[in-house]
Every structure is written in structure tokens, then in C-alpha cells.
Write an enzyme that holds these catalytic residues in place. Structure first.
Site, short mmCIF file in Angstrom:
data_model
loop_
_atom_site.label_atom_id
_atom_site.label_comp_id
_atom_site.label_asym_id
_atom_site.label_seq_id
_atom_site.Cartn_x
_atom_site.Cartn_y
_atom_site.Cartn_z
N LYS A 30 54.19 38.20 51.02
CA LYS A 30 53.34 39.36 50.76
C LYS A 30 52.09 39.29 51.62
CE LYS A 30 50.52 40.07 47.08
NZ LYS A 30 49.29 40.69 47.57
N ASP A 58 51.13 44.85 51.00
CA ASP A 58 50.49 45.25 49.74
C ASP A 58 49.14 45.90 50.04
OD1 ASP A 58 49.56 45.35 47.10
OD2 ASP A 58 49.15 43.20 47.00
N LYS A 60 48.26 49.05 48.67
CA LYS A 60 47.88 49.88 47.50
C LYS A 60 47.20 51.18 47.90
CE LYS A 60 47.15 45.90 44.42
NZ LYS A 60 47.12 44.77 45.38
N ASP A 63 44.94 58.05 47.78
CA ASP A 63 44.13 59.10 48.42
C ASP A 63 44.73 60.45 48.06
OD1 ASP A 63 42.46 60.53 50.39
OD2 ASP A 63 42.20 58.57 51.33
N THR A 117 46.94 43.71 37.19
CA THR A 117 47.07 42.57 36.25
C THR A 117 45.72 41.89 35.98
OG1 THR A 117 47.82 41.37 38.21
CG2 THR A 117 49.48 41.95 36.59
N ARG A 207 47.81 31.96 44.57
CA ARG A 207 47.06 30.70 44.48
C ARG A 207 47.84 29.51 43.94
NH1 ARG A 207 42.10 34.20 42.23
NH2 ARG A 207 43.95 35.38 41.59
O1 C5P Z 1 46.69 34.24 43.51
P1 C5P Z 1 47.49 35.15 42.63
O2 C5P Z 1 48.85 34.60 42.26
O3 C5P Z 1 46.71 35.64 41.41
O4 C5P Z 1 47.77 36.42 43.57
C1 C5P Z 1 48.31 37.61 43.11
C2 C5P Z 1 48.49 38.54 44.27
O5 C5P Z 1 49.08 39.74 43.79
C3 C5P Z 1 47.20 38.95 44.98
O6 C5P Z 1 47.52 39.09 46.36
C4 C5P Z 1 46.87 40.31 44.40
O7 C5P Z 1 46.22 41.15 45.33
C5 C5P Z 1 48.25 40.85 44.09
N1 C5P Z 1 48.31 41.86 43.03
C6 C5P Z 1 47.88 41.63 41.75
N2 C5P Z 1 47.95 42.60 40.80
C7 C5P Z 1 48.47 43.79 41.08
C8 C5P Z 1 48.94 44.04 42.39
C9 C5P Z 1 48.87 43.04 43.33
O8 C5P Z 1 47.42 40.53 41.48
N3 C5P Z 1 48.60 44.72 40.14
#
Ligand code: C5P
Length: 226
Positions: A30, A58, A60, A63, A117, A207
Site C-alpha cells: 500500500k 491509498d 482517499k 472532492d 479506523t 507499523r
Molecule cells: O500503521 P498502521 O497499521 O496503523 O497503518 C494503517 C494504514 O492504513 C495507514 O497507512 C493508514 O493511512 C491506512 N488507513 C487507515 N484507516 C483507514 C484507511 C486507511 O488506517 N480507514
């Protein structure tokens, strides 16, 4: 269920090094806002040169309908496999995006972001004046009617989305903490078993993989459990 690894590191070289380390594993990558704004289309090309990874870009998009359709057409031309837009942009905008992309010879999968999330109920309510569940169900219905392929949601909305659309409607769930790692800024988090039980089609893990001492080993452990 597929694993999608978020390449959210601060430096391009670190992202490329992680991609090289993960080469050969059955996973998606991603590319998020930071990497894309910093490194652009060239970065996508460099990842594809490492291996024939499937790539989820990603960005998002949110607009007015014509601007979203224009942007998604350009994003599709980068040769990525999955993109996303915000469901709260509305049905007219989502339909405009799909009409445009369906007129192309080939298009990526298109998902709609539902409730981030990082929202808990109270923060979500202060913005949308509704519960997460009710809003996500409404968003799922308009997203499905607009012809998209699925939604980005937390694990806890995955089954409800499928029940008001259909089982093949994709759910991609960030906020995964495979082995009980730190939540950091995420609020609606889940482990692998919960993601499997809730029929998540893709889990996004950032992470817990890239900030660990041995990212490849963590990715392999996740893959062996899903
Ligand atoms: O580090 P972590 O596992 O929390 O990363 C989650 C990834 O998913 C990040 O790149 C974040 O931008 C993305 N994301 C998210 N929630 C969403 C859409 C995308 O955490 N609803």
C-alpha cells in the site's frame, strides 16, 4: 484473506528496502499519501521494478464529482491495482468516478472509505451525527449502488457491509494489530483471528510490520496464520 503492507516510512529508500525484503511473499503493498506526495508516480514504477507486486494506492480522493472522476482517471493511468475514494463524497460523485473508469480499457479495483479506523464513536458522532454502524451501512448501500468493488472499514463493520451488499463485495480493513501491538492513533483495532472471523478480504498492516525489528519475519508469521 490477503495481507496488504503499508509502506508509510519516512524515507523512500526505506520503503524500497522493505519492498525488496518482502519480494516473493504473497502480499500487496500500500502506497499512501506521504510516499505518493514525496515520490510520485516514479515510486510506483520503482516498486513494480522490484517485483510484480499488486499495489493499492491509498489517496482517499474526496472532492466534487467531476474533479474526483478526473483525478481517478489520472490515478488509474499509473497502473496500480486498487484505489480509493471517500463514500461521504456521495452517490453522484462515486457514480461519476465509476462511469469514467468503466469507459477505460482497464481499471483498478475501486474501494470507498467509510469511517476511518482512527474514529471512536464519540468523535465520529460529533462530525456525522450518527453511529458508526448506521453510517457505514448507509455508505455501503450507496457505494454498492454506485458500482464500486468494496469498502475500507474496520473489521467490526465488515460483516454488516457484506450483509447489506453481497459476500463478494470487498472489505479492506486497516487498524490491524496482528499480535496485540500498540494501537497508536488507531481506535477500532483487531487481531488476525477477529479479522478472519469477520470475513475481511484484505488486512492492512503498517507499523506492526515496518516498525518491528524483523519486518519479514512478522509478515511471514501473519501469512502463515491467514
Ligand atoms: O500503521 P498502521 O497499521 O496503523 O497503518 C494503517 C494504514 O492504513 C495507514 O497507512 C493508514 O493511512 C491506512 N488507513 C487507515 N484507516 C483507514 C484507511 C486507511 O488506517 N480507514
Amino acid at each position: 484473506m490477503k495481507l496488504c503492507v503499508a509502506l508509510d516510512m519516512a524515507k523512500k529508500d526505506d520503503c524500497l528496502a522493505l519492498a525488496r525484503e518482502l519480494k516473493g511473499l504473497d502480499l500487496w503493498l500500500k502506497v499512501g499519501l506521504r510516499a505518493y506526495l514525496r515520490d510520485g508516480a516514479k515510486f510506483i514504477e520503482e516498486l513494480k521494478n522490484i517485483s510484480d507486486f499488486k499495489i493499492f494506492l491509498d489517496l482517499k480522493i474526496y472532492d466534487i464529482p467531476n474533479t474526483m472522476a478526473d483525478a481517478c482517471e489520472v490515478i488509474s493511468s499509473l497502473g496500480v491495482d486498487m484505489i480509493n475514494i471517500h463514500a461521504s463524497a456521495g452517490q453522484i460523485a462515486m457514480k461519476a468516478v465509476m462511469d469514467r473508469l468503466n469507459s477505460l480499457p482497464k481499471r483498478p479495483l475501486v474501494l470507498a472509505v467509510s469511517a476511518l479506523t482512527s474514529f471512536d464513536e464519540s468523535e465520529f458522532k460529533s462530525i456525522y451525527n450518527s453511529s458508526i454502524n448506521q453510517s457505514v451501512i448507509n455508505m455501503a448501500q450507496i457505494t454498492y449502488k454506485s458500482g464500486l468493488d468494496g469498502m475500507v472499514c474496520s473489521v467490526y463493520e465488515s460483516l454488516a457491509i457484506k450483509s447489506v451488499t453481497n459476500d463478494n463485495f470487498i472489505t479492506l480493513t486497516p487498524g490491524i494489530r496482528p499480535f496485540g501491538e500498540e494501537n497508536a492513533d488507531q481506535k477500532r483495532v483487531a487481531d488476525l483471528t477477529t479479522a478472519l472471523d469477520n470475513k475481511s478480504d484484505f488486512i492492512v498492516v503498517g507499523r506492526p510490520i515496518y516498525a518491528s525489528n524483523n519486518p519479514k519475519e512478522i509478515a511471514q508469521r501473519i501469512l502463515s496464520q491467514i
